[in-house]
Write an enzyme that holds these catalytic residues in place. Structure first.
Site, PDB file in Angstrom:
ATOM      1  N   GLY A  17      -9.433   4.928   4.003  1.00  0.00           N
ATOM      2  CA  GLY A  17      -8.895   6.075   3.279  1.00  0.00           C
ATOM      3  C   GLY A  17      -8.949   5.886   1.776  1.00  0.00           C
ATOM      4  O   GLY A  17      -8.063   6.348   1.050  1.00  0.00           O
ATOM      5  N   ALA A  18     -10.003   5.226   1.278  1.00  0.00           N
ATOM      6  CA  ALA A  18     -10.074   4.881  -0.144  1.00  0.00           C
ATOM      7  C   ALA A  18     -10.797   5.913  -0.992  1.00  0.00           C
ATOM      8  O   ALA A  18     -11.075   5.667  -2.155  1.00  0.00           O
ATOM      9  CB  ALA A  18     -10.751   3.521  -0.307  1.00  0.00           C
ATOM     10  N   SER A  19     -11.097   7.075  -0.436  1.00  0.00           N
ATOM     11  CA  SER A  19     -11.806   8.084  -1.216  1.00  0.00           C
ATOM     12  C   SER A  19     -10.880   8.887  -2.121  1.00  0.00           C
ATOM     13  O   SER A  19     -11.339   9.594  -3.014  1.00  0.00           O
ATOM     14  CB  SER A  19     -12.571   9.043  -0.294  1.00  0.00           C
ATOM     15  N   ARG A  20      -9.570   8.754  -1.905  1.00  0.00           N
ATOM     16  CA  ARG A  20      -8.616   9.519  -2.717  1.00  0.00           C
ATOM     17  C   ARG A  20      -7.224   8.915  -2.570  1.00  0.00           C
ATOM     18  O   ARG A  20      -6.992   8.014  -1.784  1.00  0.00           O
ATOM     19  CB  ARG A  20      -8.600  10.990  -2.284  1.00  0.00           C
ATOM     20  N   GLY A  23      -5.091   5.049  -1.396  1.00  0.00           N
ATOM     21  CA  GLY A  23      -6.184   4.116  -1.143  1.00  0.00           C
ATOM     22  C   GLY A  23      -7.071   3.923  -2.361  1.00  0.00           C
ATOM     23  O   GLY A  23      -7.431   2.791  -2.711  1.00  0.00           O
ATOM     24  N   TYR A 172       4.299  12.312  15.063  1.00  0.00           N
ATOM     25  CA  TYR A 172       3.951  11.618  13.825  1.00  0.00           C
ATOM     26  C   TYR A 172       4.696  10.299  13.709  1.00  0.00           C
ATOM     27  O   TYR A 172       4.101   9.271  13.331  1.00  0.00           O
ATOM     28  CB  TYR A 172       4.254  12.494  12.615  1.00  0.00           C
TER      29      TYR A 172
END
Length: 280
Positions: A17-20, A23, A172
């Site tokens: 999840g490092a695109s935004r 992360g 969740y």
């Protein structure tokens, strides 16, 4: 920030999840030390509702001083995850740190949570965390053998088995706690390998693109992802040997002498932050 005794120069981080969001903030903070970052995320094309792709993230990471490897991966896909690990090893020579950040959220009750959404949350949160940890484990063992202080850091909350944390959004909570149970179990399991496994969670809601999509969420009352990035940096550089902990962002920073938290406020001067879930 005060200087930590052990830095991330030359270390390789595999961040989901490092695109935004959080992360990416963690990746850029590590990149400032010259770290190598494997960007593990799904987004390859820009989306106006969710800005940021693995390629735009790579550009930001390299601008911050690190080396980046963008990898388009659905972390629910076993073959894709193992292939991503192999590509990261080929590019950087190994993996020292796994950051389990990717997560799916739906704060809905049982009637409003169809099984497709249930499966997504459990697939990304619990399964994805478990799978990425499994896939990275051989490389983390090698890192330990080389004395490089390997770690797994998961963005998940302390385990508090109270009805009020389950009742509004059982699916969740189950999925998010699945990530925390990975921390609890793997910390014990990997201790013999000298691999530290910890979790980090924010005291307040964090202003991310995903958070902005939740109805009624006022991001003006949130903190920025940089507070999690700075806290993660300290966990990864200044807690050698500590394992099985569920750290809280501002507590980590306070323990390292940080007193100015206003810089993390979306709205400067705000003191009325939205508390995050799972903290009593």
């Amino acid at each position: 920030m005060p200087t930590a005794p052990n830095r991330l120069t030359g270390k390789t981080l595999f961040i989901t999840g490092a695109s935004r969001g959080i992360g990416l903030a963690i990746a850029k903070r590590a990149a400032a030390d010259g770290a190598n970052i494997a960007i593990v995320a799904k987004t390859t094309e820009a989306n106006p509702k969710l800005p940021g792709t693995i390629y735009s993230a790579a550009a930001e990471i390299e601008a911050a001083g690190g080396r980046a490897l963008p990898l388009a991966v659905d972390i629910r896909d076993e073959a894709a995850v193992f292939e991503a690990v192999a590509k990261a090893v080929e590019a950087f020579g190994g993996i020292d740190i796994l950051v389990n950040n990717a997560s799916a959220i739906s704060l809905t009750n049982t009637e409003a949570t169809p099984m497709k959404r249930f499966d997504l949350m459990h697939g990304v949160n619990a399964r994805g965390t478990y799978l990425c940890t499994m896939a990275c484990l051989p490389e983390l063992k090698k890192s330990a053998a080389a004395g490089r202080n390997p770690q797994v850091l998961t963005m998940s909350p302390p385990l508090t088995m109270q009805t009020h944390w389950f009742q509004p959004h059982t699916a969740y909570t189950m999925a998010k706690y699945g990530m925390s149970m990975c921390t609890l179990g793997h910390a014990g399991e990997f201790k013999r390998y000298r691999i530290a496994v910890n979790s980090l969670w924010p005291r307040t809601a964090i202003a991310t693109a995903a958070m902005q999509m939740i109805p009624g969420m006022d991001v003006a009352l949130c903190r920025t992802p940089e507070i999690m990035a700075d806290a993660a940096y300290y966990v990864l550089t200044d807690t050698a040997g500590a394992t099985g902990n569920f750290y809280i962002d501002d507590a980590v920073l306070a323990a390292h002498g940080v007193t100015d938290f206003d810089r993390y406020a979306v709205t400067p001067g705000n003191r009325n932050f939205l508390p995050d879930l799972f903290l009593d």
